[in-house]
Motif scaffolding. Structure first.
Motif, PDB file in Angstrom:
ATOM      1  N   ASP A  36       0.878  -1.077   0.156  1.00 17.47           N
ATOM      2  CA  ASP A  36       0.088   0.014   0.076  1.00 17.47           C
ATOM      3  C   ASP A  36       0.684   1.187  -0.157  1.00 17.47           C
ATOM      4  OD1 ASP A  36      -1.700   1.971   0.406  1.00 17.47           O
ATOM      5  OD2 ASP A  36      -2.564   1.417   2.266  1.00 17.47           O
ATOM      6  N   PHE A  37       1.040   1.733  -1.085  1.00 17.78           N
ATOM      7  CA  PHE A  37       2.058   2.978  -1.136  1.00 17.78           C
ATOM      8  C   PHE A  37       1.171   4.165  -1.271  1.00 17.78           C
ATOM      9  CE2 PHE A  37       5.970   4.337  -3.878  1.00 17.78           C
ATOM     10  CZ  PHE A  37       6.539   5.060  -2.776  1.00 17.78           C
ATOM     11  N   SER A  38       0.457   4.486  -0.346  1.00 13.52           N
ATOM     12  CA  SER A  38      -0.448   5.615  -0.079  1.00 13.52           C
ATOM     13  C   SER A  38       0.564   7.006   0.012  1.00 13.52           C
ATOM     14  CB  SER A  38      -1.364   5.494   0.929  1.00 13.52           C
ATOM     15  OG  SER A  38      -0.941   4.968   2.078  1.00 13.52           O
ATOM     16  N   ASP A  39       1.606   6.671   0.493  1.00 13.53           N
ATOM     17  CA  ASP A  39       2.653   7.900   0.576  1.00 13.53           C
ATOM     18  C   ASP A  39       2.816   8.674  -0.854  1.00 13.53           C
ATOM     19  OD1 ASP A  39       2.749   7.141   3.052  1.00 13.53           O
ATOM     20  OD2 ASP A  39       4.695   6.314   2.960  1.00 13.53           O
ATOM     21  N   TYR A  40       2.876   7.961  -1.754  1.00 13.38           N
ATOM     22  CA  TYR A  40       3.001   8.661  -3.121  1.00 13.38           C
ATOM     23  C   TYR A  40       1.832   9.609  -3.237  1.00 13.38           C
ATOM     24  CZ  TYR A  40       3.188   9.292  -8.281  1.00 13.38           C
ATOM     25  OH  TYR A  40       3.649   9.836  -9.376  1.00 13.38           O
ATOM     26  N   ASN A  41       0.574   9.057  -3.294  1.00 16.22           N
ATOM     27  CA  ASN A  41      -0.574  10.292  -3.232  1.00 16.22           C
ATOM     28  C   ASN A  41      -0.500  11.430  -2.266  1.00 16.22           C
ATOM     29  OD1 ASN A  41      -1.717   9.382  -5.591  1.00 16.22           O
ATOM     30  ND2 ASN A  41      -2.923   7.706  -4.592  1.00 16.22           N
ATOM     31  N   LYS A  42      -0.070  11.131  -1.037  1.00 17.58           N
ATOM     32  CA  LYS A  42       0.166  12.206  -0.279  1.00 17.58           C
ATOM     33  C   LYS A  42       1.168  13.420  -0.720  1.00 17.58           C
ATOM     34  CE  LYS A  42      -0.610   9.466   3.979  1.00 17.58           C
ATOM     35  NZ  LYS A  42       0.016   8.745   5.148  1.00 17.58           N
ATOM     36  N   VAL A  43       2.244  12.820  -1.356  1.00 19.80           N
ATOM     37  CA  VAL A  43       3.019  13.876  -1.949  1.00 19.80           C
ATOM     38  C   VAL A  43       2.311  14.451  -3.186  1.00 19.80           C
ATOM     39  CG1 VAL A  43       5.205  13.997  -3.330  1.00 19.80           C
ATOM     40  CG2 VAL A  43       5.190  12.640  -1.324  1.00 19.80           C
ATOM     41  N   VAL A  44       1.793  13.647  -3.995  1.00 19.61           N
ATOM     42  CA  VAL A  44       0.703  14.564  -4.913  1.00 19.61           C
ATOM     43  C   VAL A  44      -0.087  15.646  -4.355  1.00 19.61           C
ATOM     44  CG1 VAL A  44      -1.011  13.997  -6.905  1.00 19.61           C
ATOM     45  CG2 VAL A  44       0.904  12.193  -6.603  1.00 19.61           C
ATOM     46  N   GLY A  45      -0.779  15.070  -3.403  1.00 17.35           N
ATOM     47  CA  GLY A  45      -1.828  16.015  -2.939  1.00 17.35           C
ATOM     48  C   GLY A  45      -0.905  17.460  -2.286  1.00 17.35           C
ATOM     49  N   HIS A  46       0.152  17.201  -1.652  1.00 13.40           N
ATOM     50  CA  HIS A  46       1.064  18.388  -1.160  1.00 13.40           C
ATOM     51  C   HIS A  46       1.490  19.269  -2.172  1.00 13.40           C
ATOM     52  CE1 HIS A  46       3.906  20.636   1.343  1.00 13.40           C
ATOM     53  NE2 HIS A  46       4.740  20.266   0.299  1.00 13.40           N
ATOM     54  N   SER A  47       1.800  18.406  -3.503  1.00 18.01           N
ATOM     55  CA  SER A  47       2.376  19.263  -4.643  1.00 18.01           C
ATOM     56  C   SER A  47       1.111  20.174  -5.233  1.00 18.01           C
ATOM     57  CB  SER A  47       2.751  18.341  -5.631  1.00 18.01           C
ATOM     58  OG  SER A  47       3.992  17.722  -5.160  1.00 18.01           O
ATOM     59  N   GLY A  83       1.927  26.883  -9.127  1.00 14.95           N
ATOM     60  CA  GLY A  83       0.723  27.069  -9.500  1.00 14.95           C
ATOM     61  C   GLY A  83      -0.564  26.594  -8.851  1.00 14.95           C
ATOM     62  N   GLY A  84      -0.062  25.808  -7.780  1.00  8.97           N
ATOM     63  CA  GLY A  84      -0.993  25.101  -6.945  1.00  8.97           C
ATOM     64  C   GLY A  84      -1.564  25.961  -5.609  1.00  8.97           C
ATOM     65  N   SER A  85      -2.740  25.034  -5.157  1.00  7.69           N
ATOM     66  CA  SER A  85      -3.101  26.010  -3.940  1.00  7.69           C
ATOM     67  C   SER A  85      -4.046  24.801  -3.069  1.00  7.69           C
ATOM     68  CB  SER A  85      -4.029  27.236  -4.350  1.00  7.69           C
ATOM     69  OG  SER A  85      -5.395  26.482  -5.267  1.00  7.69           O
ATOM     70  N   TYR A  86      -4.455  25.192  -1.711  1.00 11.26           N
ATOM     71  CA  TYR A  86      -5.349  24.569  -1.246  1.00 11.26           C
ATOM     72  C   TYR A  86      -6.679  24.315  -1.568  1.00 11.26           C
ATOM     73  CZ  TYR A  86      -1.893  23.727   2.647  1.00 11.26           C
ATOM     74  OH  TYR A  86      -0.767  23.333   3.221  1.00 11.26           O
ATOM     75  N   LYS A  87      -7.230  25.398  -2.361  1.00 12.99           N
ATOM     76  CA  LYS A  87      -8.389  25.555  -3.091  1.00 12.99           C
ATOM     77  C   LYS A  87      -8.446  24.430  -4.010  1.00 12.99           C
ATOM     78  CE  LYS A  87     -11.459  28.662  -5.640  1.00 12.99           C
ATOM     79  NZ  LYS A  87     -11.522  30.045  -6.101  1.00 12.99           N
ATOM     80  N   CYS A  88      -7.378  24.389  -4.833  1.00  8.25           N
ATOM     81  CA  CYS A  88      -7.275  23.447  -5.895  1.00  8.25           C
ATOM     82  C   CYS A  88      -7.436  21.923  -5.117  1.00  8.25           C
ATOM     83  CB  CYS A  88      -6.037  23.546  -6.507  1.00  8.25           C
ATOM     84  SG  CYS A  88      -5.473  22.203  -7.715  1.00  8.25           S
ATOM     85  N   LEU A  89      -6.645  21.754  -4.346  1.00  6.61           N
ATOM     86  CA  LEU A  89      -6.577  20.256  -3.660  1.00  6.61           C
ATOM     87  C   LEU A  89      -8.121  19.833  -3.223  1.00  6.61           C
ATOM     88  CD1 LEU A  89      -4.990  17.944  -2.757  1.00  6.61           C
ATOM     89  CD2 LEU A  89      -4.393  18.985  -0.416  1.00  6.61           C
ATOM     90  N   ASN A  90      -8.600  20.804  -2.339  1.00  5.45           N
ATOM     91  CA  ASN A  90     -10.226  20.810  -1.990  1.00  5.45           C
ATOM     92  C   ASN A  90     -11.029  20.446  -3.071  1.00  5.45           C
ATOM     93  OD1 ASN A  90      -9.098  21.161   0.832  1.00  5.45           O
ATOM     94  ND2 ASN A  90      -9.628  23.307   0.978  1.00  5.45           N
ATOM     95  N   SER A 150       0.921  14.638 -13.837  1.00  2.00           N
ATOM     96  CA  SER A 150       1.175  16.023 -13.957  1.00  2.00           C
ATOM     97  C   SER A 150       1.996  16.450 -12.873  1.00  2.00           C
ATOM     98  CB  SER A 150      -0.094  17.037 -13.966  1.00  2.00           C
ATOM     99  OG  SER A 150      -0.928  16.720 -15.216  1.00  2.00           O
ATOM    100  N   VAL A 151       1.892  15.927 -11.761  1.00  2.00           N
ATOM    101  CA  VAL A 151       2.807  16.293 -10.632  1.00  2.00           C
ATOM    102  C   VAL A 151       4.506  15.663 -10.898  1.00  2.00           C
ATOM    103  CG1 VAL A 151       3.286  15.703  -8.194  1.00  2.00           C
ATOM    104  CG2 VAL A 151       1.031  16.695  -8.855  1.00  2.00           C
ATOM    105  N   GLN A 152       4.280  14.439 -11.470  1.00  2.00           N
ATOM    106  CA  GLN A 152       5.627  13.905 -11.709  1.00  2.00           C
ATOM    107  C   GLN A 152       6.413  14.572 -12.747  1.00  2.00           C
ATOM    108  OE1 GLN A 152       5.460   9.456 -11.136  1.00  2.00           O
ATOM    109  NE2 GLN A 152       7.064   9.180 -12.528  1.00  2.00           N
ATOM    110  N   TYR A 153       5.510  14.749 -13.765  1.00  2.00           N
ATOM    111  CA  TYR A 153       6.200  15.443 -14.979  1.00  2.00           C
ATOM    112  C   TYR A 153       5.761  16.908 -15.375  1.00  2.00           C
ATOM    113  CZ  TYR A 153       7.193  10.424 -15.937  1.00  2.00           C
ATOM    114  OH  TYR A 153       7.405   9.165 -15.792  1.00  2.00           O
ATOM    115  N   ASN A 154       5.735  17.790 -14.148  1.00  3.27           N
ATOM    116  CA  ASN A 154       5.203  19.111 -14.281  1.00  3.27           C
ATOM    117  C   ASN A 154       6.276  19.892 -15.257  1.00  3.27           C
ATOM    118  OD1 ASN A 154       3.514  21.360 -13.665  1.00  3.27           O
ATOM    119  ND2 ASN A 154       5.171  22.014 -12.156  1.00  3.27           N
ATOM    120  N   GLU A 155       5.828  20.585 -16.095  1.00  7.65           N
ATOM    121  CA  GLU A 155       6.520  21.386 -16.920  1.00  7.65           C
ATOM    122  C   GLU A 155       7.576  21.002 -17.841  1.00  7.65           C
ATOM    123  OE1 GLU A 155       7.798  24.833 -14.669  1.00  7.65           O
ATOM    124  OE2 GLU A 155       5.948  25.316 -14.220  1.00  7.65           O
ATOM    125  N   GLU A 156       7.210  19.821 -18.203  1.00  6.11           N
ATOM    126  CA  GLU A 156       8.103  18.795 -19.030  1.00  6.11           C
ATOM    127  C   GLU A 156       7.637  18.574 -20.332  1.00  6.11           C
ATOM    128  OE1 GLU A 156      10.036  15.331 -17.560  1.00  6.11           O
ATOM    129  OE2 GLU A 156      10.879  16.519 -15.814  1.00  6.11           O
TER     130      GLU A 156
END
Length: 280
Positions: free
Chosen positions: A167-178, A185-192, A243-249
């Protein structure tokens, strides 16, 4: 960039099961060698480890390992992962054979390939080996160094999840933080908004709205089975993870572009914005 004339492509026959001496079955394994930068006879050997996908000549043209090879006069060798690309027997994806698709077998493949290259190029202990890999292949690179320290002097393990987890849920925690990072270009409004969208998606799946979901997200079939429902949710989650993993590539939408859509109230509620994002 390397001249293709310096590339040598071939196959070696690997044991299908390195840990069962009674099993004499083999599988073909593709390899590619780039001799363009090698300073014979004592130049180092850079082993590019291919992961969960086909190995191509492009992998021997560009990348950190190629730039380093040119700088240090290294012979570059690459091995395709078993059961990917052309490194598979007919019918190899049948369940019975997939027991031999494992990181342990892959590491044994690398050890056998090391011996093959050493003999083919008449290498000695003066030819220092360095392994390179990213993501899963990065973990293989680190594990290869740990398991066979007498074969490889050092390992480059980029973005390597070396601690295997079911269960590699830690990955999605990093995605959410990003998705909350203002600098990209992120925001807490975006994550919510993303969270609300997936809550609505879950409610629709549990509420028997499969036909609506099929229409909204362009599914090939009605997502009724647990496998199809999982595939739908995973595919939508992949939009954000990729998108988080390859942002702006230039591979996918950037975090800023995603968050512009997911926070745009003119596009409807959070679920409607997810539909819009999937269409984009």
């Amino acid at each position: 960039m390397t001249d293709k004339s310096h590339l040598i492509e071939g196959q070696i026959q690997q044991k299908i099961d390195h840990f069962n001496g009674r099993n004499t079955d083999t599988l073909p394994q593709k390899f590619i060698v780039n001799e363009a930068f090698w300073k014979k006879p004592d130049g180092p050997v850079f082993l590019y480890i291919s992961g969960e996908g086909p190995l191509s000549k492009f992998n021997l043209f560009v990348g950190h390992h190629v730039a380093m090879a040119e700088k240090y006069g290294a012979l570059v060798v690459a091995l395709e992962h078993r059961f990917y690309g052309t490194s598979i027997n007919p019918g190899g994806l049948e369940l019975l054979h997939l027991q031999h698709l494992s990181s342990q077998q892959a590491l044994a493949d690398l050890a056998a390939f090391h011996s093959f290259i050493r003999q083919k190029y008449d290498l000695t202990d003066k030819n220092i080996w360095i392994s390179f890999g990213g993501s899963y292949a990065g973990a293989l690179s680190a594990w290869f160094r740990g398991k066979f320290p007498h074969l490889v002097f050092g390992a480059v393990a980029s973005s390597a999840p070396v601690q295997a987890k079911l269960d590699f849920s830690d990955y999605n925690k990093v995605v959410g933080h990003s998705l909350t990072e203002k600098s990209v270009g992120g925001s807490y409004k975006c994550l919510n908004s993303v969270r609300k969208a997936f809550e609505a998606l879950k409610a629709a799946l549990q509420g028997g709205e499969e036909m609506k979901l099929m229409k909204d997200f362009g599914c090939c079939d009605v997502p009724k089975s647990p496998e199809d429902r999982t595939e739908l949710v995973q595919s939508l989650a992949d939009i954000f993870m990729g998108s988080v993993q390859y942002n702006e590539e230039g591979v996918m939408l950037t975090i800023a572009q995603i968050c512009d859509i997911m926070t745009n109230q003119s596009q409807g509620d959070a679920y409607d914005r997810l539909v819009k994002l999937a269409a984009v």
